[in-house]
Design an enzyme around this catalytic site. Sequence first.
Site, PDB file in Angstrom:
ATOM      1  N   CYS A 270       0.825  -1.198   0.000  1.00 41.65           N
ATOM      2  CA  CYS A 270       0.000   0.000   0.000  1.00 41.65           C
ATOM      3  C   CYS A 270       0.869   1.262   0.000  1.00 41.65           C
ATOM      4  O   CYS A 270       1.613   1.496  -0.945  1.00 41.65           O
ATOM      5  CB  CYS A 270      -0.973  -0.048   1.178  1.00 41.65           C
ATOM      6  SG  CYS A 270      -2.312   1.158   1.062  1.00 41.65           S
ATOM      7  N   HIS A 355      -3.672  -5.169  -0.470  1.00 36.75           N
ATOM      8  CA  HIS A 355      -3.499  -5.667   0.897  1.00 36.75           C
ATOM      9  C   HIS A 355      -3.521  -7.194   0.918  1.00 36.75           C
ATOM     10  O   HIS A 355      -4.596  -7.801   0.947  1.00 36.75           O
ATOM     11  CB  HIS A 355      -4.608  -5.125   1.806  1.00 36.75           C
ATOM     12  CG  HIS A 355      -4.425  -3.707   2.199  1.00 36.75           C
ATOM     13  ND1 HIS A 355      -3.943  -3.332   3.433  1.00 36.75           N
ATOM     14  CD2 HIS A 355      -4.630  -2.562   1.509  1.00 36.75           C
ATOM     15  CE1 HIS A 355      -3.882  -2.010   3.504  1.00 36.75           C
ATOM     16  NE2 HIS A 355      -4.289  -1.530   2.339  1.00 36.75           N
ATOM     17  N   GLU A 357      -2.861  -9.108   3.343  1.00 34.12           N
ATOM     18  CA  GLU A 357      -3.405  -9.598   4.622  1.00 34.12           C
ATOM     19  C   GLU A 357      -4.919  -9.500   4.648  1.00 34.12           C
ATOM     20  O   GLU A 357      -5.565 -10.056   5.543  1.00 34.12           O
ATOM     21  CB  GLU A 357      -2.806  -8.804   5.782  1.00 34.12           C
ATOM     22  CG  GLU A 357      -3.521  -7.514   6.161  1.00 34.12           C
ATOM     23  CD  GLU A 357      -3.413  -6.406   5.122  1.00 34.12           C
ATOM     24  OE1 GLU A 357      -4.185  -5.437   5.199  1.00 34.12           O
ATOM     25  OE2 GLU A 357      -2.543  -6.493   4.233  1.00 34.12           O
TER      26      GLU A 357
END
Length: 381
Positions: A270, A355, A357
Amino acid sequence: MQAILALEDGRIFRGEGYGHPGECQGEVVFNTSLTGYQEIATDPSYAGQIVVLTNPQIGNYGTNQADNESAKPYIEGLIVREFSAISSNWRSEQVTDEYMERYAVPVLAEIDTRALVRHLRTNGVMRGVISTAVLDADTLVQRARRIRKMDGTDLAKVVSTKTPYSFDESDPRYQGEDPLLPSALVQGAEDRKLHVVAYDFGIKQNILRMLAREGCRVTVVPAETTGADVMALKPDGVFLSNGPGDPEPVDYAVKAIRDMMGRVPVFGICLGHQLCGLALGGRTYKLKFGHHGGNHPVRNNTTGKVEITAHNHNFAVDPDSINANEVELTHVDLNDQTLEGLRHKTLPLFSVQYHPEAAPGPHDSHYLFRDFRKMMEEWKG
């Protein structure tokens, strides 16, 4: 409770107010995720922004401490079509309305969110004000026009931790006993732990969990930590987190990355990806309405596979500004061809714009944390 949204271009939406009564202001963006409103609200990358959720009903499964991605919500305000007054889920600990009031987040509901999202897609994100205290449209439009623009604003050091701290599987936030979370990905990692120093530009809890599940001991440091101070911690790898705001004013982090490149493996996501792009001599630019949601198709140029990914960013790296002789462009967004990943051809550095995660979102890209561990192991020898 009556409430109003006033945008800087004069567009007005009137509805009902929930959560915290009063007023908030920020850049208005929309998120297309179907679930995960609590994780979205507590993502520090949303600092300075009012979030419109496109899913028509929000709040129906309540809130709980386990789903927080940080200690508190960072969104300035929330806009939804229908805001549920009740919660119905076995994990719920607090009704969403009470949760938003507790953390002083105003909520605007009962408006045509489809019309608002179409307006933002057509005209681009813009500054806005939500208020239950002042209902005069002209007054609020003028206030919206005085809000500081996101362009040129460094919010990373605002949301970052002020002091370093450690995170591993012993931390209560690791949630190792949660049956809904996967078990550790690296078996027997206790005997071969790797030390990762993670820059906190607005880091999410699930990033720390994913690093710990790869057998890493994490030291989280403030955004303005120098490269020399990080190297003094003798890391096996350096992680650059997500975060809010414009990457260009975060020049202190760009300098730190340049100081560490080639000396230690680096993985950024990011905002961390954008900072890597700047450190490699590239440029960044602001997207018209950003990428916010859990359903973005990204192609891995190395494997040819398409991953469904979670996004939350307003800025991107210009692929034409990257030196193709030194850097490989590894991922691309199939919606708009935005650069989504890069890897240095000779130095141990890679980054992705999205992202991996998730939280909320799909798990297609969890392998990137495994790739980071493999890179550290190879570098360590």
